[in-house]
Design a protein around this motif. Sequence first.
Motif, PDB file in Angstrom:
ATOM      1  N   HIS A  45      -2.191 -45.775  -7.681  1.00  0.00           N
ATOM      2  CA  HIS A  45      -1.128 -45.155  -8.395  1.00  0.00           C
ATOM      3  C   HIS A  45       0.041 -44.742  -7.269  1.00  0.00           C
ATOM      4  CE1 HIS A  45      -0.309 -41.957 -11.752  1.00  0.00           C
ATOM      5  NE2 HIS A  45       0.735 -42.486 -11.357  1.00  0.00           N
TER       6      HIS A  45
ATOM      7  N   TRP B 156      -7.637 -50.594 -16.818  1.00  0.00           N
ATOM      8  CA  TRP B 156      -8.993 -50.004 -16.412  1.00  0.00           C
ATOM      9  C   TRP B 156      -9.963 -50.062 -17.325  1.00  0.00           C
ATOM     10  CZ3 TRP B 156     -10.345 -47.724 -12.072  1.00  0.00           C
ATOM     11  CH2 TRP B 156     -11.581 -46.891 -12.129  1.00  0.00           C
TER      12      TRP B 156
ATOM     13  N   TYR C 176     -10.048 -46.185  -8.378  1.00  0.00           N
ATOM     14  CA  TYR C 176      -8.542 -45.580  -8.513  1.00  0.00           C
ATOM     15  C   TYR C 176      -8.447 -44.673  -7.460  1.00  0.00           C
ATOM     16  CZ  TYR C 176      -5.188 -42.951 -10.862  1.00  0.00           C
ATOM     17  OH  TYR C 176      -3.980 -41.924 -11.107  1.00  0.00           O
TER      18      TYR C 176
END
Length: 146
Positions: free
Chosen positions: A7, A120, A133
Motif C-alpha cells: 500500500h 485480498w 499486507y
Amino acid sequence: MKVDFYHLTLHPLDRVLPRIAERVLADGGRLLVVAAAAEARAAIDQRLWTYAPDSFLPHAQAGGDQDADQPVLIAEDAVAANGARNVALADGLWRDEALEFDRAFHFFDEDRIVEARAAWRALAAHDGVERRYWKQNEAGRWEQVA
C-alpha cells in the motif's frame, strides 16, 4: 505462492519498485513488471535507469529480440518472456495470471484501494496462497500489518 500487497502511502511506486527489483535480483531471481498503460511502462523504464546515481538495474521493455535475457522485463501483461518467477503488478490492478508465479508484488495507492481489498478477499479462497499486507509507517518504513 506468496502475494505481497504494498500500500503506497508515503513513497510512490518509482521509489519502491527499484528496491524490490534489486532484492529479487540479489536473490538470483528475475522479475516481470506489469503495467497496462504504455505511459506507465515508459515511466517505469526511465525510473529503473535513473533511480540512484550509483546503481545499475538491467532491464528492458517487452517486445525486443532479447526479452529472454532480461533480468527485469517490463510488460503489458503477465507473460514472463524472461522466465521470471516473480511478478510486480505496478499499475494497481490485480491479475489472476500472477498466481502462476512463485511470488507477486501487488502495488497500489489510495486510488486503487477498493480493487486491492477485493483482490485480498478473493485470494483468501485460493489454497496455497500466502497473503501479506505491507504499509508504510510515518517514517516511510514498511511494516507488515496483515
